[in-house]
Design a protein around this motif. Structure first.
Motif, short mmCIF file in Angstrom:
data_model
loop_
_atom_site.label_atom_id
_atom_site.label_comp_id
_atom_site.label_asym_id
_atom_site.label_seq_id
_atom_site.Cartn_x
_atom_site.Cartn_y
_atom_site.Cartn_z
N GLU A 248 1.01 -1.40 0.45
CA GLU A 248 -0.16 -0.22 0.09
C GLU A 248 0.76 0.83 -0.33
N PHE A 249 1.84 1.61 0.58
CA PHE A 249 2.85 2.36 1.15
C PHE A 249 3.24 2.41 -0.58
N ILE A 250 3.79 1.78 -1.41
CA ILE A 250 4.66 1.63 -3.10
C ILE A 250 3.23 2.08 -3.16
N MET A 251 1.85 1.68 -3.83
CA MET A 251 1.11 2.08 -4.35
C MET A 251 0.86 3.50 -4.41
N PHE A 252 1.11 3.97 -3.20
CA PHE A 252 1.25 5.61 -3.16
C PHE A 252 1.78 6.26 -3.01
N SER A 253 3.01 5.30 -3.01
CA SER A 253 4.94 6.21 -3.32
C SER A 253 4.87 6.56 -4.75
N ARG A 254 4.05 5.59 -5.65
CA ARG A 254 4.23 5.82 -7.42
C ARG A 254 3.96 7.08 -7.37
N MET A 255 2.11 6.67 -6.92
CA MET A 255 1.91 8.29 -7.60
C MET A 255 2.44 9.61 -6.94
N PHE A 256 2.55 9.48 -5.90
CA PHE A 256 3.75 10.74 -5.90
C PHE A 256 4.57 11.04 -6.24
N LEU A 257 5.64 10.10 -6.68
CA LEU A 257 6.19 10.30 -7.48
C LEU A 257 6.31 10.43 -8.67
N ASP A 258 5.00 9.88 -9.36
CA ASP A 258 4.88 10.67 -10.44
C ASP A 258 4.50 12.42 -10.56
N SER A 259 3.77 12.44 -9.55
CA SER A 259 3.39 14.05 -9.58
C SER A 259 4.59 15.17 -9.46
N LEU A 260 5.73 14.19 -8.57
CA LEU A 260 7.14 15.25 -8.29
C LEU A 260 7.77 15.09 -9.60
N ASP A 261 8.34 14.36 -10.22
CA ASP A 261 8.90 14.38 -11.50
C ASP A 261 7.87 15.46 -12.30
N GLN A 262 6.77 14.55 -12.82
CA GLN A 262 5.50 16.05 -13.44
C GLN A 262 5.76 17.28 -13.45
N LEU A 263 6.29 18.04 -11.81
CA LEU A 263 6.53 19.75 -12.06
C LEU A 263 7.91 19.56 -11.97
N SER A 264 8.68 18.68 -11.48
CA SER A 264 10.43 18.88 -11.56
C SER A 264 11.19 18.44 -12.59
N TYR A 265 10.30 17.95 -13.86
CA TYR A 265 11.11 17.93 -14.62
C TYR A 265 10.60 18.77 -16.18
N ASN A 266 11.16 19.15 -17.02
CA ASN A 266 10.91 20.08 -18.11
C ASN A 266 11.52 19.88 -18.46
N LYS A 267 11.63 19.06 -20.25
CA LYS A 267 12.20 18.43 -21.33
C LYS A 267 13.37 19.20 -21.69
N SER A 268 12.59 20.69 -22.12
CA SER A 268 13.28 22.02 -22.15
C SER A 268 14.82 22.27 -21.79
N ASN A 269 14.49 21.93 -20.47
CA ASN A 269 15.80 22.68 -19.41
C ASN A 269 15.56 21.71 -18.01
N PRO A 270 15.94 20.64 -17.91
CA PRO A 270 16.24 19.44 -17.17
C PRO A 270 16.98 20.60 -15.35
N SER A 271 15.94 20.50 -15.02
CA SER A 271 17.01 20.86 -13.47
C SER A 271 16.29 20.67 -12.42
N CYS A 272 16.39 20.54 -11.77
CA CYS A 272 16.48 20.11 -10.07
C CYS A 272 16.42 21.38 -9.11
N VAL A 273 15.16 21.66 -7.82
CA VAL A 273 15.26 22.18 -6.99
C VAL A 273 15.52 21.83 -5.89
N LEU A 274 15.61 21.16 -5.41
CA LEU A 274 15.80 19.96 -4.49
C LEU A 274 17.11 20.02 -4.12
#
Length: 997
Positions: free
Chosen positions: A837-863
């Motif tokens: 159940e924890f992995i199910m929650f983590s996969r969805m959170f990680l997917d949302s986090l990746d969509q916010l952090s990753y930009n195809k034209s300028n991949p960067s990380c603010v973390l």
């Protein structure tokens, strides 16, 4: 003492062996094979004799026609006539002799890197000071020990903290205790048990540090910044022998070791020439003059000045002027000396006539042949110097004795030097007044008329004026004596501040400072302006700096020669054993005959036995039964058998061979590696990359770090884990001293065996273990400090995107303050269904986090603030995600002390009422969201082709189940149809069976 190298041949400096000649090297920097030839002194002899004769002729002509002071351009004009071309500039000449584009730290790195980083960290603070590992040699001399003590104290003032390691228990360890550091004695096994990732960088203080590289040259320590201080010329002398003996493998081994370092730092500009075969792109020079100062003090204590003068044949009252040249501009020595002698000729002649003691001039240059010395005497006589007052000594002469007997030391080289001239420094240490040109390396430290006398190289009149200030009343003037005393004080602490500040700047540009690490103070705040002489004076005289062990150079040589001997013996044995003898052929023939007889007997026996013939239907059904039979299950390995019946298995996550020594063995643990090449041999460790294909991409593997191992176990978990409880632990837990002790392991096993504890998360590594004493931070503040100050904001945005919340709705789950503990380092256990159940929650959170952090034209990380943190962008957030999920999903949270096995409940359920966001963490909601994402992935309607969720595990929803059931039904019906067709075909046409036998 530096080693000088000329384009006309090697010239050995005092106390050093000859350096490797740049002319012996090809474009690649590797010395080319040269045919044996006569010693270079024959060639030098002819060159310098001819050169001096021509100088004499030119000076005579100029003296006749000018009848005055020498022209400023005499030296240059003579060079133009004799060398048929204009001499190249000093800067270009130095860089051609030194085969490195830039060796100075000031030239290599720009200022302001830390200032930019400080502006980025305005919204969060570091949790701990930067840590460095310092590996000192077993036999560090006084000069090197004093430099290391001074450097460590200076960097400590800037905020660095050191852990000091050594290989042998020697003298001087208490000196490190005086500055607050304990020396840790380690052997080879101890080195393999050091977690270098706990440090921002590693400093090796001698060649003996090569022993550490066996660990630093493999994951997970391959990216740890390494600075290697080379003070010895021992290896440089051996390199030429290795080339002559053909030890290319040994040279290659040292070359790979040098390439591992981010910076190879030498104390002077001559040592890089000796080691040019091993590289050069990472070579740097930070001047450390203590060797010359200590050598002068030692020499002065054991050689009285009047006795040394007597050995050279000089009286106590005679005036001695010592002319010294440059080690790096040997070609210009003749012209510089000619200019100097012409400028001082009249004053020296006048001084000779006014005193009965005599004036003597000594030149330290060239070779010691009689013809060479007579040429100088002839030149001096033509210029008006007293007859028989000139002596010449080569560079390999005992320079300390000449400096000791001199009354005046004149630096007769007008070219820019790469560093402060070492002979001048040693002369100042002897208390001898110096006269030197006002070149940049000298004017940085010497003030004219205060601790030395300076002149302008282009104006010989300034040289004569400086000389007149030194001489008064046929002896040294009172001003010269005061200047000499000031110069001696200056030499004692010269370049101390520059030494520490250069290393501080080097560290600023080489190290990576994670978000949770405090930045060091600015270089301008260094208080260490002098060398730490008082610590060295505390060192007792009976302490020995000599190591009783073999040096690393000798160890590698013996190992290499042993390997060569073993290969040679193996080749001889192979050659002698590969060809069979006549007896071998006879034995083989007898074996073949015996096997043939046995085979015939078995065939005859089978023919005599009556075998009932089977019908075609019986043969067909037997074959079909064999086809349908499942293959025999492979034999279970020892680890799987040991875990049978256990309630829990803890998977230890590691990456690379460098972490093997931190892992555990036994049925309670099982390793899981993030690197296929780094898997432990002879174990049943899990290969995370093969279980989760997305980890084959290094970019994703770096982004997820150890959380990728959790995802790989959850992917088709029934194939690998069938126990009711599951746990994880990072390999770093052992090095952080938070791994489970035997008592804690037994405590967990007892709890698991007693019965079901419900939805409980038990953890034993605390999130605040790196906090300084007295510092207390809440959960989100600590997360901010570990993620460049953006954890709170980015988590809120990812949570909002994951659940589709509006802008007016709160999206940051509250986490309570207080003295309770939170989990870190993936060190926890929980029921296996809760883990899924924890992995199910983590996969969805990680997917949302990746969509916010990753930009195809300028991949960067603010973390992350450093490059390494940006490459491992999601690692620190995902490490603490289990706390948020466990707290808001209503799981009990128990902290287990890993040493004492004391169990305490954290954040009791009663205190969470009205605070937790349980509606967002319900299993039914998460399952519905997971199926929606699976349906989107199955239908291929994602807008972003880089969507991360489908790559992190299984994709299941009702449509997938229906499609799989339909495919199985179609396959079954097709099989029945084909079987019926074959049966009808046999009934219609029959089947003719071939005769048996």
């Amino acid at each position: 003492m530096p080693t000088g190298v000329s384009r006309r041949g090697p010239h050995v400096l005092p106390d050093r062996e000859p350096a490797v000649r740049p002319s012996d090297r090809g474009a690649s920097g590797v010395r080319q094979r040269r045919e044996p030839r006569k010693p270079t002194w024959h060639r030098n002899y002819c060159v310098y004799c001819v050169g001096l004769s021509m100088v004499v002729a030119w000076v005579i002509v100029l003296a006749v026609f000018q009848q005055g002071s020498i022209n400023v351009d005499v030296r240059r004009s003579a060079a133009e006539m004799l060398l048929h071309g204009e001499l190249k500039s000093t800067e270009r000449r130095v860089h051609r002799m030194l085969p490195f584009s830039s060796l100075s730290v000031e030239e290599r790195f720009a200022d302001g890197k830390l200032e930019i980083e400080r502006s980025r960290r305005a919204n969060f603070v570091g949790l701990r000071p930067p840590r460095l590992a310092l590996v000192i040699g077993s036999a560090n001399g006084d000069a090197q020990l004093l430099m290391l003590l001074t450097l460590t104290k200076g960097l400590t003032e800037l905020g660095y903290r050191f852990t000091v390691f050594t290989f042998e228990d020697g003298g001087g360890h208490y000196l490190w205790q005086n500055i607050g550091y304990q020396v840790h004695l380690v052997d080879y096994q101890g080195l393999m048990s050091i977690d270098w990732s706990n440090y921002e960088g590693v400093i090796l203080a001698s060649l003996e540090g090569q022993r550490v590289l066996s660990s630093l040259m493999q994951d997970p320590f391959l990216s740890i910044p390494l600075i290697w201080l080379i003070h010895e010329d021992t290896l440089g002398k051996h390199l030429r022998e290795y080339e002559e003996k053909g030890f290319d493998g040994l040279i290659s081994q040292w070359r790979s070791s040098f390439r591992r370092a981010n910076a190879i730092v030498f104390p002077d500009f001559s040592l890089p020439l000796l080691y040019a075969t091993l590289g050069g792109t990472n070579f740097m020079v930070i001047a450390g003059p203590l060797a010359d100062v200590l050598k002068a003090d030692t020499y002065l204590a054991s050689h009285p000045r009047h006795h040394t003068r007597k050995d050279y044949g000089y009286g106590e009252n005679e005036l001695i002027i010592l002319f010294v040249g440059s080690y790096f501009h040997y070609d210009d020595t003749i012209w510089d000396f000619a200019t100097t002698m012409q400028a001082l000729a009249s004053q020296v002649s006048e001084l000779e006539g006014s005193t009965s003691a005599g004036v003597h001039s000594i030149f330290l240059c060239g070779n010691s042949s009689d013809t060479y010395s007579s040429s100088f005497q002839e030149l001096a006589a033509q210029m008006g110097f007293p007859a028989n007052s000139i002596r010449c000594y080569p560079f390999d002469h005992d320079a300390s004795s000449l400096l000791l007997i001199a009354d005046i030391v004149l630096h007769a080289s007008f070219n820019e030097e790469p560093s402060f001239p070492p002979l001048l420094l040693r002369a100042m240490s002897f208390g001898v007044p110096i006269i030197a040109p006002n070149i940049s390396q000298i004017t940085k430290n010497v003030v004219d008329g205060v601790n030395g006398f300076l002149f302008q190289p282009k104006d010989p009149a300034t040289l004569a004026k400086a000389f007149s200030l030194v001489i008064g009343q046929q002896k040294l003037s009172d001003l010269a004596k005061r200047v000499a005393d000031e110069g001696k004080l200056l030499a004692k602490d010269m370049l101390a501040f520059e030494f520490v500040s250069s290393y501080a700047k080097l560290l600023e540009n080489v190290l990576y400072f994670p978000s949770n690490v405090m930045l060091p103070a600015a270089v301008s705040q260094i208080q260490q302006k002098t060398w730490s002489w008082d610590w060295l004076e505390r060192k007792t005289t009976n302490e020995s700096d000599q190591s009783t062990e073999l040096s690393v150079i000798e160890m590698l040589e013996r190992q290499f020669e042993k390997n060569l001997t073993g290969i040679s013996q193996l080749e001889n044995e192979t050659l002698s054993g590969d060809f069979p003898t006549e007896l071998d052929w006879e034995d083989l023939n007898e074996i073949e005959i015996s096997e043939d007889i046995e085979t015939r007997e078995m065939q005859e026996l089978e023919e005599r036995i009556e075998t009932p013939l089977k019908t075609w239907e019986e043969v067909y059904h037997t074959a079909r039964k064999a086809e349908k039979a499942k293959p025999e299950k492979h034999e279970r390995d020892e680890g799987e058998l040991e875990r049978t019946g256990e309630p829990v298995c803890i998977y230890e996550i590691y990456d690379g061979g460098g972490s093997w020594s931190f892992l555990h063995h036994g049925s309670f643990y099982r390793g899981i590696t993030l690197s296929r090449s780094g898997k432990r041999p002879g174990t049943d460790d899990v290969d995370a990359v093969s279980r989760l294909p997305v980890l084959e991409d290094s970019q994703y593997r770096d982004l997820l770090c150890e959380f990728g191992a959790l995802l790989s176990v959850a992917n088709k978990v029934d194939n690998i884990h069938k126990l009711p409880w599951i746990g994880f632990q990072s390999w770093r837990a052992t090095s952080r001293m938070v791994a489970l002790s035997r008592i804690a392991e037994e405590k967990l096993e007892t709890m698991m065996m007693e019965g079901n504890k419900g939805d409980t998360v038990i953890y034993w590594a605390r999130m605040d273990m790196d906090l300084n004493e007295g510092l207390s931070l809440d959960f989100w503040s600590m997360c901010n400090s570990l993620n460049a100050g953006h954890c709170r904001s980015l988590f809120s945005d990812a949570f909002r995107k994951m659940y589709g919340l509006g802008e007016d709705m709160a999206s940051l789950p509250p986490m309570p303050d207080g003295e309770s503990y939170w989990s870190a380092l993936h060190c926890w256990i929980m029921p296996t269904p809760s883990f899924l159940e924890f992995i199910m929650f983590s996969r969805m959170f990680l997917d949302s986090l990746d969509q916010l952090s990753y930009n195809k034209s300028n991949p960067s990380c603010v973390l992350g603030s450093s490059e390494i943190e940006k490459r491992h962008c999601y690692c620190r957030v995902m490490e603490f995600l289990v706390n948020i999920w466990a707290y808001h999903s209503g799981r009990r949270m128990l902290y287990l002390n890993p040493v004492t096995a004391q169990l305490s409940e954290q954040h009791p359920l009663e205190q969470r009422r009205g605070l937790i966001w349980s509606k967002y963490f319900q299993r039914t909601l998460l399952k519905t969201m997971d199926e929606d994402l699976a349906e989107e992935a199955d239908d291929g309607i994602y807008v972003n082709p880089r969507r991360l969720w489908p790559l992190l595990g299984e994709v299941h929803w009702q449509g997938v189940f229906d499609r799989e059931r339909e495919q199985r039904y179609v396959k079954k019906m097709d099989k029945k149809r084909k079987a019926k067709e074959r049966l009808l075909d046999r009934q219609k046409h029959g089947y003719k069976q071939k005769a048996l036998g």
